[in-house]
Scaffold this active site. Sequence first.
Site, mmCIF file in Angstrom:
data_model
loop_
_atom_site.group_PDB
_atom_site.id
_atom_site.type_symbol
_atom_site.label_atom_id
_atom_site.label_comp_id
_atom_site.label_asym_id
_atom_site.label_seq_id
_atom_site.Cartn_x
_atom_site.Cartn_y
_atom_site.Cartn_z
ATOM 1 N N ASP A 137 25.232 -21.656 23.296
ATOM 2 C CA ASP A 137 26.104 -22.627 22.626
ATOM 3 C C ASP A 137 27.468 -22.023 22.278
ATOM 4 O O ASP A 137 27.547 -20.921 21.743
ATOM 5 C CB ASP A 137 25.397 -23.094 21.342
ATOM 6 C CG ASP A 137 25.959 -24.378 20.809
ATOM 7 O OD1 ASP A 137 27.199 -24.493 20.690
ATOM 8 O OD2 ASP A 137 25.169 -25.284 20.497
ATOM 9 N N THR B 185 28.391 -30.392 20.284
ATOM 10 C CA THR B 185 27.161 -29.836 20.845
ATOM 11 C C THR B 185 26.180 -30.873 21.423
ATOM 12 O O THR B 185 25.829 -30.808 22.602
ATOM 13 C CB THR B 185 26.429 -29.002 19.779
ATOM 14 O OG1 THR B 185 27.293 -27.938 19.401
ATOM 15 C CG2 THR B 185 25.119 -28.445 20.295
ATOM 16 N N ASN C 36 27.746 -35.588 16.829
ATOM 17 C CA ASN C 36 26.619 -34.939 16.154
ATOM 18 C C ASN C 36 26.174 -35.751 14.936
ATOM 19 O O ASN C 36 25.063 -35.574 14.441
ATOM 20 C CB ASN C 36 26.996 -33.536 15.685
ATOM 21 C CG ASN C 36 27.122 -32.553 16.843
ATOM 22 O OD1 ASN C 36 26.773 -32.873 17.979
ATOM 23 N ND2 ASN C 36 27.627 -31.366 16.561
ATOM 24 N N TYR D 22 12.397 -28.077 17.461
ATOM 25 C CA TYR D 22 13.578 -27.277 17.170
ATOM 26 C C TYR D 22 13.466 -26.524 15.851
ATOM 27 O O TYR D 22 13.106 -27.084 14.821
ATOM 28 C CB TYR D 22 14.846 -28.139 17.142
ATOM 29 C CG TYR D 22 16.038 -27.262 16.881
ATOM 30 C CD1 TYR D 22 16.495 -26.388 17.872
ATOM 31 C CD2 TYR D 22 16.658 -27.224 15.640
ATOM 32 C CE1 TYR D 22 17.545 -25.525 17.632
ATOM 33 C CE2 TYR D 22 17.715 -26.360 15.389
ATOM 34 C CZ TYR D 22 18.154 -25.520 16.386
ATOM 35 O OH TYR D 22 19.181 -24.655 16.147
ATOM 36 N N ASP E 252 28.086 -19.774 19.240
ATOM 37 C CA ASP E 252 28.663 -20.875 18.464
ATOM 38 C C ASP E 252 28.683 -20.565 16.963
ATOM 39 O O ASP E 252 29.731 -20.697 16.310
ATOM 40 C CB ASP E 252 27.853 -22.154 18.727
ATOM 41 C CG ASP E 252 28.382 -23.343 17.951
ATOM 42 O OD1 ASP E 252 29.432 -23.888 18.352
ATOM 43 O OD2 ASP E 252 27.780 -23.714 16.932
ATOM 44 N N HIS F 42 32.138 -20.196 14.722
ATOM 45 C CA HIS F 42 32.514 -20.996 13.550
ATOM 46 C C HIS F 42 32.798 -20.094 12.347
ATOM 47 O O HIS F 42 33.746 -20.299 11.610
ATOM 48 C CB HIS F 42 31.365 -21.940 13.162
ATOM 49 C CG HIS F 42 31.240 -23.146 14.043
ATOM 50 N ND1 HIS F 42 32.261 -24.034 14.236
ATOM 51 C CD2 HIS F 42 30.192 -23.614 14.781
ATOM 52 C CE1 HIS F 42 31.855 -25.005 15.048
ATOM 53 N NE2 HIS F 42 30.605 -24.761 15.403
ATOM 54 N N ASP G 177 28.027 -25.605 26.248
ATOM 55 C CA ASP G 177 28.433 -26.983 25.968
ATOM 56 C C ASP G 177 29.925 -27.140 25.690
ATOM 57 O O ASP G 177 30.508 -28.177 25.966
ATOM 58 C CB ASP G 177 27.599 -27.542 24.801
ATOM 59 C CG ASP G 177 27.580 -26.608 23.594
ATOM 60 O OD1 ASP G 177 28.015 -25.447 23.718
ATOM 61 O OD2 ASP G 177 27.113 -27.036 22.523
ATOM 62 N N HIS G 178 30.541 -26.103 25.118
ATOM 63 C CA HIS G 178 31.954 -26.210 24.730
ATOM 64 C C HIS G 178 32.470 -24.823 24.382
ATOM 65 O O HIS G 178 31.696 -23.862 24.301
ATOM 66 C CB HIS G 178 32.116 -27.140 23.524
ATOM 67 C CG HIS G 178 31.230 -26.743 22.382
ATOM 68 N ND1 HIS G 178 31.464 -25.636 21.603
ATOM 69 C CD2 HIS G 178 30.068 -27.269 21.921
ATOM 70 C CE1 HIS G 178 30.508 -25.510 20.704
ATOM 71 N NE2 HIS G 178 29.622 -26.488 20.887
ATOM 72 N N HIS H 136 35.344 -26.733 17.254
ATOM 73 C CA HIS H 136 35.427 -27.366 18.567
ATOM 74 C C HIS H 136 35.187 -28.844 18.349
ATOM 75 O O HIS H 136 34.826 -29.261 17.244
ATOM 76 C CB HIS H 136 34.383 -26.772 19.511
ATOM 77 C CG HIS H 136 32.999 -26.863 18.963
ATOM 78 N ND1 HIS H 136 32.182 -27.956 19.151
ATOM 79 C CD2 HIS H 136 32.298 -26.018 18.158
ATOM 80 C CE1 HIS H 136 31.042 -27.763 18.516
ATOM 81 N NE2 HIS H 136 31.076 -26.599 17.894
HETATM 82 ZN ZN ZN Z 1 27.717 -26.372 20.516
#
Ligand code: ZN
Length: 453
Positions: A34, A70, A91, A154, A189, A193, A237-238, A336
């Site tokens: 991620d 995401t 999200n 998850y 990810d 952040h 994803d980004h 993002h």
């Molecule tokens: Zn993500």
Amino acid sequence: MKLLVILLFSGLITGCRGNSSHSLPPKLLLVSFDGFRADYLQNYEFPHLQNFIKEGVLVEHVKNVFITKTFPNHYSIVTGLYEESHGIVANSMYDVITKKHFSDLDDKDPFWWNEAVPIWVTNQLQENRSSAAAMWPGTDVPIHNTTPSYFMNYSSSVSFEERLNNITTWLINSNPPVTFATLYWEEPDASGHKYGPEDKENMYRVLKEIDDLIGELVHKLKVLGLWENLNVIITSDHGMTQCSKDRLINLDRCIDNSSYALIDLTPVAAVLPKINTTEVYNKLKVCSPHMNVYLKEDIPARFHYQHNNRIQPIILVADEGWTIVLNKSLPKLGDHGYDNSLSSMHPFLAAHGPAFHKGYKHNTINSVDIYPMMCHILGLKPRPNNGTFGHTKCLLVDQWCINLPEAVGIVIGALLVLTTLTGLIIIMQNRLSVPRPFSRLQLQEDDDDPLIE
Ligand SMILES: [Zn+2]
């Protein structure tokens, strides 16, 4: 007699293996790290990933889908659809008709996912195939009443090793065989952040850990004998961009927050007005020069982000690196979600396996192109999608393609050959045309005086 039976039996098995090696269905493992920004590859060292690429293919930039968040982007990779078409438009979402809410902590209602069919479901509809997933968004939800045959609920606290162990076990031991598997990891990810992508020291450490995980993945696949026949795609994803406390857009300075509901905040805010929409729009429109404000019907077509009930009547799109807040300080140093034409929002894609060329580099594809490519590899009929299979042909061994430099080379080569041939023909014609007057004279019957005597 016993020996004969054993020999015969082992011979049969060997024979079966030998015959079936060609008919074995292709297998694909799709891995996402991620928030792996495309240019991390240029700016940091990844010895294990570079080895993987050396024996496979690399797409330097994957243009992902708007909004560059995401859940929406992970669902686009596995459906080939823009967000307006697959329905995971953020999200955090709210559906005005059913009054349902969706968030990354409350994502289990199939209602949100059922507007599309992800590849793991399509794969399982094929005879004698199953799918497996280690935490890809949506894989623990019964989409169209189907989860992958093997999946994990998850939990961010489950280690990479445990996820990898499960995936490899399922790839080896399942019946019907797992032919499509996904593996998801939350980094880089989370650190992007926390520190911001410009924090070289911390990002160096985090990205080295990622590279070690890739080393672990390849090592495990080799040890288990999966490496040679398994197609592996590593992507994301980004990307991520640097934010700053000096780049804040405070909505509370422009509009009373009782006049609207904020469904999603930053960097793309989804605004559901509680009073007249035009009134809310007019106040937000002049709020900041670093934010675009769109009525839903005016959202630029290039975003492919309009035709879905879950897209709210007004959206605010912050400029790169700007953060939309409600009378608060900066929440994150990296973020993002911004415009998907920004290269900082793009991930990369690397792939290895029997379906892919070796040592081939490609400039760019769209994230929605990954789906038709995966369907091709697995021999699945793709569902209607927004991707273009042709964009990925150069990556695949069983496809014929010409990339731009090759095409230019071929055109220049052809022009050179044509010019040379034309030149040769002109020279030949000139040479042949010199004795012509003689020939004509010689052929004339009444001309009885030779020129030379
Ligand atoms: Zn993500």
